[in-house]
Design an enzyme around this catalytic site. Structure first.
Site, PDB file in Angstrom:
ATOM      1  N   GLY A 194       7.694   1.275   4.618  1.00 26.04           N
ATOM      2  CA  GLY A 194       6.491   2.119   4.651  1.00 26.04           C
ATOM      3  C   GLY A 194       5.440   1.641   3.673  1.00 26.04           C
ATOM      4  O   GLY A 194       4.509   2.374   3.331  1.00 26.04           O
ATOM      5  N   LYS A 205       0.857  -1.216   0.000  1.00 21.22           N
ATOM      6  CA  LYS A 205       0.000   0.000   0.000  1.00 21.22           C
ATOM      7  C   LYS A 205       0.871   1.236   0.000  1.00 21.22           C
ATOM      8  O   LYS A 205       2.058   1.178   0.357  1.00 21.22           O
ATOM      9  CB  LYS A 205      -0.918   0.023   1.224  1.00 21.22           C
ATOM     10  CG  LYS A 205      -0.208   0.002   2.595  1.00 21.22           C
ATOM     11  CD  LYS A 205       0.245   1.344   3.131  1.00 21.22           C
ATOM     12  CE  LYS A 205       1.018   1.198   4.453  1.00 21.22           C
ATOM     13  NZ  LYS A 205       1.856   2.323   4.810  1.00 21.22           N
ATOM     14  N   ASP A 223      -2.292  -1.717  10.764  1.00 25.39           N
ATOM     15  CA  ASP A 223      -2.614  -1.625   9.332  1.00 25.39           C
ATOM     16  C   ASP A 223      -3.253  -2.898   8.778  1.00 25.39           C
ATOM     17  O   ASP A 223      -3.684  -2.923   7.629  1.00 25.39           O
ATOM     18  CB  ASP A 223      -1.344  -1.351   8.513  1.00 25.39           C
ATOM     19  CG  ASP A 223      -0.868   0.094   8.655  1.00 25.39           C
ATOM     20  OD1 ASP A 223      -1.604   0.906   9.240  1.00 25.39           O
ATOM     21  OD2 ASP A 223       0.238   0.386   8.175  1.00 25.39           O
TER      22      ASP A 223
END
Ligand code: C5P
Length: 282
Positions: free
Chosen positions: A101, A12, A139
């Protein structure tokens, strides 16, 4: 009974990321828009109801294979929640860089939960799988649903949004890794921070308006990671000079993404990045 399933787990980017405040439990309340993009890992899951235990293997030797691996914890949480005893073998083919990230560990964990649900025929609601995932990482719930979503709370309160259509997302990762806990630990909410306008970003995504998204988006964690690693600023400049509508660091970094309207411009930027890093994804 032995059964086997293979699943793709995509990375993502955070189209925008704001930190609202720090919570008493040490986590931070966030507002971010997450969008599936870039490379994917392949998770192969085998179940054997005659055994008991969790075994992991991975194509990369630097990935931990014990209870500090998100796939391990996802399997453990799933078995507890479903009240199942079985031998679980998980093989991770890793393409998403770690400490980047890009949510690789979280995406893999969500993949394990969905695969185990299918293999055991549990047919859990997605909300239930997201709840199991939240115990693994903030997440993980996003990756149970995938696509594009506004994420609030610690990242687990999700409002689905339409995926950006017709846009190309180019990701380039400088040759360094960043620890998310370190970035949040160093992060300070100060008056100097320029916060994104999340409500305007949500509207922009709904309208597919990249100019409006570019004007409203931001990532406040750049105040830590980019300040310590100027290469991130240089990557953003390259993205923009090659025609990205906008460019930001993703998550706690150090990956940088650019959103391009024009496919050829994204390809040209990709070729440029390949001169300086081999971790480039479109
Ligand atoms: O939940 P996850 O393991 O992905 O989070 C990694 C670390 O990032 C946490 O231990 C915490 O330090 C930080 N974090 C945070 N607030 C969030 C999400 C993560 O402070 N909303």
């Amino acid at each position: 009974m032995r059964k086997f399933l293979e699943t793709k787990c995509r990375a993502k980017v955070n189209l925008t990321l704001d930190v609202l405040n720090k919570r008493p439990d040490g986590y931070h309340n966030l507002e971010m828009i997450m969008h599936e993009a870039g490379p994917y890992d392949i998770i192969a899951v085998e179940i054997n109801t005659e055994g008991e235990g969790i075994d992991l293997s991975c194509t990369r030797s630097d990935i931990p294979l014990g209870s500090d691996n998100t796939c391990y914890r996802a399997a453990e949480q799933f078995l507890n929640a479903a009240g199942i005893r079985a031998q679980i073998n998980i093989k991770i083919t890793k393409n998403i860089p770690a400490g980047a990230g890009l949510g690789g560990g979280s995406s893999d964990a969500a993949g394990v939960i969905k695969a185990l649900d299918a293999l055991f025929g549990c047919r859990m609601e997605k909300d239930k799988m997201a709840e199991i995932g939240k115990a693994v990482g903030a997440d993980v719930p996003f990756f149970i649903y995938g696509g594009c979503a506004l994420a609030e709370g610690i990242g687990e309160r999700l409002t689905p949004l339409k995926e950006l259509s017709g846009a190309r997302i180019l990701i380039a990762k400088p040759n360094l890794s960043v620890s998310t806990p370190y970035v949040f630990k160093k992060f300070r909410l100060s008056g100097k921070l320029s916060h994104p306008n999340t409500a305007a970003c949500v509207e922009a995504v709904k309208n597919g308006d990249l100019a409006a998204l570019s004007a409203a988006a931001g990532n406040v964690l750049e105040s830590v990671t980019e300040a310590e690693n100027p290469v991130i600023g240089e990557y953003k400049k390259i993205m923009k000079s090659f025609g990205a509508a906008y460019s930001l660091m993703s998550g706690s970094g150090p990956s940088v993404f650019g959103v391009f309207e024009c496919e050829q411009a994204a390809e040209r930027a990709r070729a440029e990045f390949l001169k300086i890093t081999n971790e480039v994804y479109i």
